[in-house]
Write a protein that holds these residues in place. Structure first.
Motif, PDB file in Angstrom:
ATOM      1  N   GLN A  35      -6.954   2.510  -2.993  1.00  0.00           N
ATOM      2  CA  GLN A  35      -7.735   1.344  -3.545  1.00  0.00           C
ATOM      3  C   GLN A  35      -8.077   0.133  -2.396  1.00  0.00           C
ATOM      4  O   GLN A  35      -8.381  -1.370  -2.568  1.00  0.00           O
ATOM      5  CB  GLN A  35      -7.052   1.089  -4.194  1.00  0.00           C
ATOM      6  N   LEU A  36      -8.152   0.207  -1.010  1.00  0.00           N
ATOM      7  CA  LEU A  36      -8.525  -0.811  -0.097  1.00  0.00           C
ATOM      8  C   LEU A  36      -9.411  -1.490  -1.202  1.00  0.00           C
ATOM      9  O   LEU A  36      -9.929  -3.214  -0.463  1.00  0.00           O
ATOM     10  CB  LEU A  36      -8.477  -0.248   0.843  1.00  0.00           C
ATOM     11  N   ASP A  37     -10.698  -1.279  -1.589  1.00  0.00           N
ATOM     12  CA  ASP A  37     -12.232  -2.176  -1.899  1.00  0.00           C
ATOM     13  C   ASP A  37     -11.714  -2.898  -3.314  1.00  0.00           C
ATOM     14  O   ASP A  37     -12.288  -3.890  -3.532  1.00  0.00           O
ATOM     15  CB  ASP A  37     -13.111  -1.094  -2.152  1.00  0.00           C
ATOM     16  N   LEU A  77       1.081  -1.384   0.349  1.00  0.00           N
ATOM     17  CA  LEU A  77      -0.163  -0.103   0.383  1.00  0.00           C
ATOM     18  C   LEU A  77       1.043   1.445  -0.050  1.00  0.00           C
ATOM     19  O   LEU A  77       1.689   1.428   0.734  1.00  0.00           O
ATOM     20  CB  LEU A  77      -0.755   0.127   1.333  1.00  0.00           C
ATOM     21  N   THR A  78       0.402   2.525  -0.951  1.00  0.00           N
ATOM     22  CA  THR A  78       1.649   3.500  -0.831  1.00  0.00           C
ATOM     23  C   THR A  78       0.891   4.758  -1.430  1.00  0.00           C
ATOM     24  O   THR A  78      -0.543   3.968  -2.014  1.00  0.00           O
ATOM     25  CB  THR A  78       2.816   2.975  -1.923  1.00  0.00           C
ATOM     26  N   SER A  79       1.601   5.541  -1.613  1.00  0.00           N
ATOM     27  CA  SER A  79       1.117   6.794  -2.030  1.00  0.00           C
ATOM     28  C   SER A  79       0.720   6.752  -3.983  1.00  0.00           C
ATOM     29  O   SER A  79       1.655   5.261  -4.482  1.00  0.00           O
ATOM     30  CB  SER A  79       1.880   8.088  -2.211  1.00  0.00           C
ATOM     31  N   SER A  89       7.555  -1.951  -9.852  1.00  0.00           N
ATOM     32  CA  SER A  89       9.324  -2.141 -10.350  1.00  0.00           C
ATOM     33  C   SER A  89      10.207  -3.034  -9.736  1.00  0.00           C
ATOM     34  O   SER A  89      10.978  -3.859 -10.175  1.00  0.00           O
ATOM     35  CB  SER A  89       9.886  -0.728 -11.068  1.00  0.00           C
ATOM     36  N   LEU A  90       9.867  -2.711  -7.990  1.00  0.00           N
ATOM     37  CA  LEU A  90      10.814  -4.228  -7.079  1.00  0.00           C
ATOM     38  C   LEU A  90      10.914  -5.381  -7.723  1.00  0.00           C
ATOM     39  O   LEU A  90      11.268  -6.506  -7.159  1.00  0.00           O
ATOM     40  CB  LEU A  90      10.296  -3.401  -5.504  1.00  0.00           C
ATOM     41  N   GLY A  91       9.287  -6.118  -7.944  1.00  0.00           N
ATOM     42  CA  GLY A  91       9.701  -7.110  -7.887  1.00  0.00           C
ATOM     43  C   GLY A  91       8.692  -8.287  -6.446  1.00  0.00           C
ATOM     44  O   GLY A  91       8.577  -9.304  -7.125  1.00  0.00           O
ATOM     45  N   CYS A  92       8.961  -7.745  -5.520  1.00  0.00           N
ATOM     46  CA  CYS A  92       8.466  -8.228  -4.082  1.00  0.00           C
ATOM     47  C   CYS A  92       7.183  -8.180  -3.957  1.00  0.00           C
ATOM     48  O   CYS A  92       6.708  -8.863  -2.910  1.00  0.00           O
ATOM     49  CB  CYS A  92       9.440  -7.571  -3.086  1.00  0.00           C
ATOM     50  N   TYR A  93       6.457  -7.842  -4.825  1.00  0.00           N
ATOM     51  CA  TYR A  93       5.128  -7.305  -4.293  1.00  0.00           C
ATOM     52  C   TYR A  93       4.167  -8.000  -4.815  1.00  0.00           C
ATOM     53  O   TYR A  93       4.272  -8.443  -6.452  1.00  0.00           O
ATOM     54  CB  TYR A  93       4.274  -5.642  -3.763  1.00  0.00           C
ATOM     55  N   HIS A  94       3.263  -8.926  -4.641  1.00  0.00           N
ATOM     56  CA  HIS A  94       1.836  -9.275  -6.231  1.00  0.00           C
ATOM     57  C   HIS A  94       1.010  -8.170  -6.211  1.00  0.00           C
ATOM     58  O   HIS A  94       0.767  -8.493  -7.130  1.00  0.00           O
ATOM     59  CB  HIS A  94       1.393 -10.555  -5.192  1.00  0.00           C
ATOM     60  N   ARG A  95       0.754  -7.759  -5.828  1.00  0.00           N
ATOM     61  CA  ARG A  95       0.237  -6.353  -5.843  1.00  0.00           C
ATOM     62  C   ARG A  95       0.724  -4.708  -4.747  1.00  0.00           C
ATOM     63  O   ARG A  95       0.892  -5.174  -4.068  1.00  0.00           O
ATOM     64  CB  ARG A  95      -1.512  -6.815  -5.386  1.00  0.00           C
ATOM     65  N   VAL A  96       0.062  -3.637  -5.859  1.00  0.00           N
ATOM     66  CA  VAL A  96       0.645  -2.830  -5.325  1.00  0.00           C
ATOM     67  C   VAL A  96      -0.616  -2.006  -5.302  1.00  0.00           C
ATOM     68  O   VAL A  96      -1.192  -1.539  -7.260  1.00  0.00           O
ATOM     69  CB  VAL A  96       1.857  -1.807  -5.812  1.00  0.00           C
ATOM     70  N   LEU A  97      -1.432  -1.050  -4.687  1.00  0.00           N
ATOM     71  CA  LEU A  97      -2.635  -0.571  -4.459  1.00  0.00           C
ATOM     72  C   LEU A  97      -1.860   0.854  -3.512  1.00  0.00           C
ATOM     73  O   LEU A  97      -1.369   0.576  -3.176  1.00  0.00           O
ATOM     74  CB  LEU A  97      -3.668  -1.372  -3.816  1.00  0.00           C
ATOM     75  N   THR A  98      -2.891   1.941  -3.988  1.00  0.00           N
ATOM     76  CA  THR A  98      -2.554   2.935  -3.503  1.00  0.00           C
ATOM     77  C   THR A  98      -3.745   3.164  -1.841  1.00  0.00           C
ATOM     78  O   THR A  98      -4.502   2.320  -1.995  1.00  0.00           O
ATOM     79  CB  THR A  98      -2.946   4.103  -4.423  1.00  0.00           C
ATOM     80  N   TYR A  99      -3.622   3.787  -1.650  1.00  0.00           N
ATOM     81  CA  TYR A  99      -3.917   4.110   0.104  1.00  0.00           C
ATOM     82  C   TYR A  99      -5.697   4.045  -0.342  1.00  0.00           C
ATOM     83  O   TYR A  99      -6.385   4.176   0.819  1.00  0.00           O
ATOM     84  CB  TYR A  99      -3.850   5.041   0.792  1.00  0.00           C
ATOM     85  N   GLY A 115       1.896   4.014  10.318  1.00  0.00           N
ATOM     86  CA  GLY A 115       1.107   4.733  11.385  1.00  0.00           C
ATOM     87  C   GLY A 115       0.492   5.532  11.039  1.00  0.00           C
ATOM     88  O   GLY A 115       0.171   6.651  12.420  1.00  0.00           O
ATOM     89  N   ASN A 116       0.025   5.789  10.252  1.00  0.00           N
ATOM     90  CA  ASN A 116      -1.177   6.663   9.942  1.00  0.00           C
ATOM     91  C   ASN A 116      -2.351   6.148  10.352  1.00  0.00           C
ATOM     92  O   ASN A 116      -2.859   4.831  10.015  1.00  0.00           O
ATOM     93  CB  ASN A 116      -1.003   6.581   7.625  1.00  0.00           C
ATOM     94  N   ALA A 117      -2.588   7.392  11.490  1.00  0.00           N
ATOM     95  CA  ALA A 117      -4.213   6.442  12.416  1.00  0.00           C
ATOM     96  C   ALA A 117      -5.972   6.823  11.633  1.00  0.00           C
ATOM     97  O   ALA A 117      -6.080   5.407  11.760  1.00  0.00           O
ATOM     98  CB  ALA A 117      -4.283   7.414  13.143  1.00  0.00           C
ATOM     99  N   GLY A 118      -5.723   7.558  10.550  1.00  0.00           N
ATOM    100  CA  GLY A 118      -6.853   7.095   9.668  1.00  0.00           C
ATOM    101  C   GLY A 118      -6.839   5.662   8.549  1.00  0.00           C
ATOM    102  O   GLY A 118      -7.223   5.122   8.056  1.00  0.00           O
ATOM    103  N   LEU A 119      -5.310   5.997   8.262  1.00  0.00           N
ATOM    104  CA  LEU A 119      -5.543   4.601   7.241  1.00  0.00           C
ATOM    105  C   LEU A 119      -5.636   3.298   8.440  1.00  0.00           C
ATOM    106  O   LEU A 119      -6.201   1.831   7.690  1.00  0.00           O
ATOM    107  CB  LEU A 119      -4.154   4.224   6.550  1.00  0.00           C
ATOM    108  N   ARG A 120      -5.270   3.053   9.055  1.00  0.00           N
ATOM    109  CA  ARG A 120      -4.691   1.937  10.214  1.00  0.00           C
ATOM    110  C   ARG A 120      -6.272   2.299  10.359  1.00  0.00           C
ATOM    111  O   ARG A 120      -7.627   0.651  10.455  1.00  0.00           O
ATOM    112  CB  ARG A 120      -4.213   2.358  11.407  1.00  0.00           C
ATOM    113  N   LEU A 121      -7.515   2.662  10.905  1.00  0.00           N
ATOM    114  CA  LEU A 121      -9.077   3.158  11.148  1.00  0.00           C
ATOM    115  C   LEU A 121      -9.660   2.374  10.131  1.00  0.00           C
ATOM    116  O   LEU A 121     -10.252   1.392   9.890  1.00  0.00           O
ATOM    117  CB  LEU A 121      -9.330   3.722  12.058  1.00  0.00           C
TER     118      LEU A 121
END
Length: 372
Positions: free
Chosen positions: A237-239, A214-216, A225-235, A254-260
């Motif tokens: 795109q949790l759905d 999960l990233t920006s 490009s790293l090839g170590c993630y099976h999927r990469v989503l933006t914050y 450590g993002n409180a909103g993302l954790r919630l």
């Protein structure tokens, strides 16, 4: 001689002060180490963000007059012994270990061996021994003179990454991975951070695991490009992940909103593992969350457990083996995961610190700094 320190205000991390102080004579048993180079990463920002709770400010305290206000952030790097009042430590020895953001530091070697020693300074007696150990480069199996920058930048982070992966496997992914069931989804926030992608590198080698970064939006291409993630989503795109997926959250942001949001969406969230705080302006507590309690991961505890079970030599062998495999990928000259950005001198180091604190810098950059 004098020492330059980069001091950081503990309650306002963007406020810094460069301070020069005259060196005092060494006592018997002490050594003075010139800090030749050190790495600065999001991990060090985590040290500052959790400085009080995890005692990171206690390793290199500032003078009593303003020590409650300012602190020195610990960093990992290399130093050379400038002066020695210890009979078993010679001038010119190169050491790898935990240093302040300073031009030099005074240490009190104890528990000496061919491989290294502990700092026996009184104020560090109650702090975890993992951070108090200094390694002699001439006998360190990790050390290679041509990869010092890679070691300073990635070694402590990769050790944490390796331990996170081992901790999850050791605990059977807290029930997220079931024989004959769907893959356990490992959600890693701040996926472009070095500790996160080191963790992903290890986890991707496991069966029955789907590693989701999960990233920006701006860092999606880098993470892919790293090839170590099976999927990469933006914050946002949790759905795109089924709400009933058996999963574990490994939180580097450590993002409180993302954790919630994660705790609220995923009904089969088995464990919530708090690692870092790269999203400094969005940090928050984990009280009253749906699902499992957000639990702080403390790497030295897993080291202690595995040292007891396997012995220190076997633990070291496994770490070195994994480290070499990781470096072979990350330092591949045809497609390096990281390029080094050097900063030398007081003003340049202070500016680099503020860049890393602000975030948003190129994730491929690794900052190597020197106040000398």
């Amino acid at each position: 001689m004098s020492t330059i320190d980069l001091l950081v205000r503990k309650d306002q991390l963007s406020t810094t002060e460069l301070r020069r102080s005259e060196d005092v004579a060494l006592n018997t048993g002490e050594i003075r180490v010139r800090i030749d180079k050190f790495a600065l990463t999001a991990n060090n920002i985590t040290y500052a963000a959790f400085g009080d709770a995890m005692h990171y400010w206690s390793f290199f305290p500032v003078s009593a007059s303003d020590g409650a206000i300012f602190g020195r952030i610990p960093v990992w790097g290399f130093g050379t012994v400038l002066e020695s009042q210890h009979p078993e430590v010679t001038v010119g020895e190169k050491l790898y270990g935990y240093y302040p953001m300073s031009s030099s530091v005074v240490l009190t070697p104890t528990r000496l061996s061919l491989s290294g020693f502990d700092d026996g300074a009184e104020h560090r007696a109650g702090l975890h021994s993992v951070y108090n150990r200094y390694l002699r480069c001439n006998s360190d199996p990790f050390y290679s003179s041509d990869t010092e920058e890679t070691q300073a930048l990635l070694r402590p982070l990769f050790v944490t990454s390796w331990l996170i992966d081992d901790f999850m496997e050791d605990n059977n992914y807290f029930g997220a991975k079931a024989e004959g069931g769907p893959p356990a989804v490992m959600l890693l926030s701040s996926a472009s951070s070095k500790t996160a992608y080191g963790t992903a590198f290890q986890m991707a080698q496991r069966e029955g695991i789907e590693v989701v970064g999960l990233t920006s939006e701006g860092n999606v291409a880098f993470c892919e490009s790293l090839g170590c993630y099976h999927r990469v989503l933006t914050y946002e795109q949790l759905d795109q992940i089924s709400a009933d997926s058996p999963c574990v959250y490994v939180d580097f942001a450590g993002n409180a909103g993302l954790r919630l949001a994660i705790h609220t969406r995923f009904t089969q969230l088995k464990y919530s593992c708090a690692i870092g705080g790269t999203h400094v302006t969005q940090l928050g507590g984990g009280k009253d969350l749906p699902g499992p309690k957000a639990t702080l991961f403390f790497a030295p505890a897993q080291i202690k457990k595995r040292s007891g079970e396997w012995g220190g030599e076997e633990l070291g062998r496994r770490l070195v083996q994994a480290w070499r495999a990781f470096v072979a990928i990350t330092a591949n000259p045809e497609a390096p995961w990281m390029t080094v950005d050097y900063h030398q001198g007081s003003a340049s180091v202070a500016a680099a610190y503020k860049q890393v604190l602000a975030g948003g810098n190129d994730p491929r950059l690794g900052y190597i700094l020197s106040l000398n």
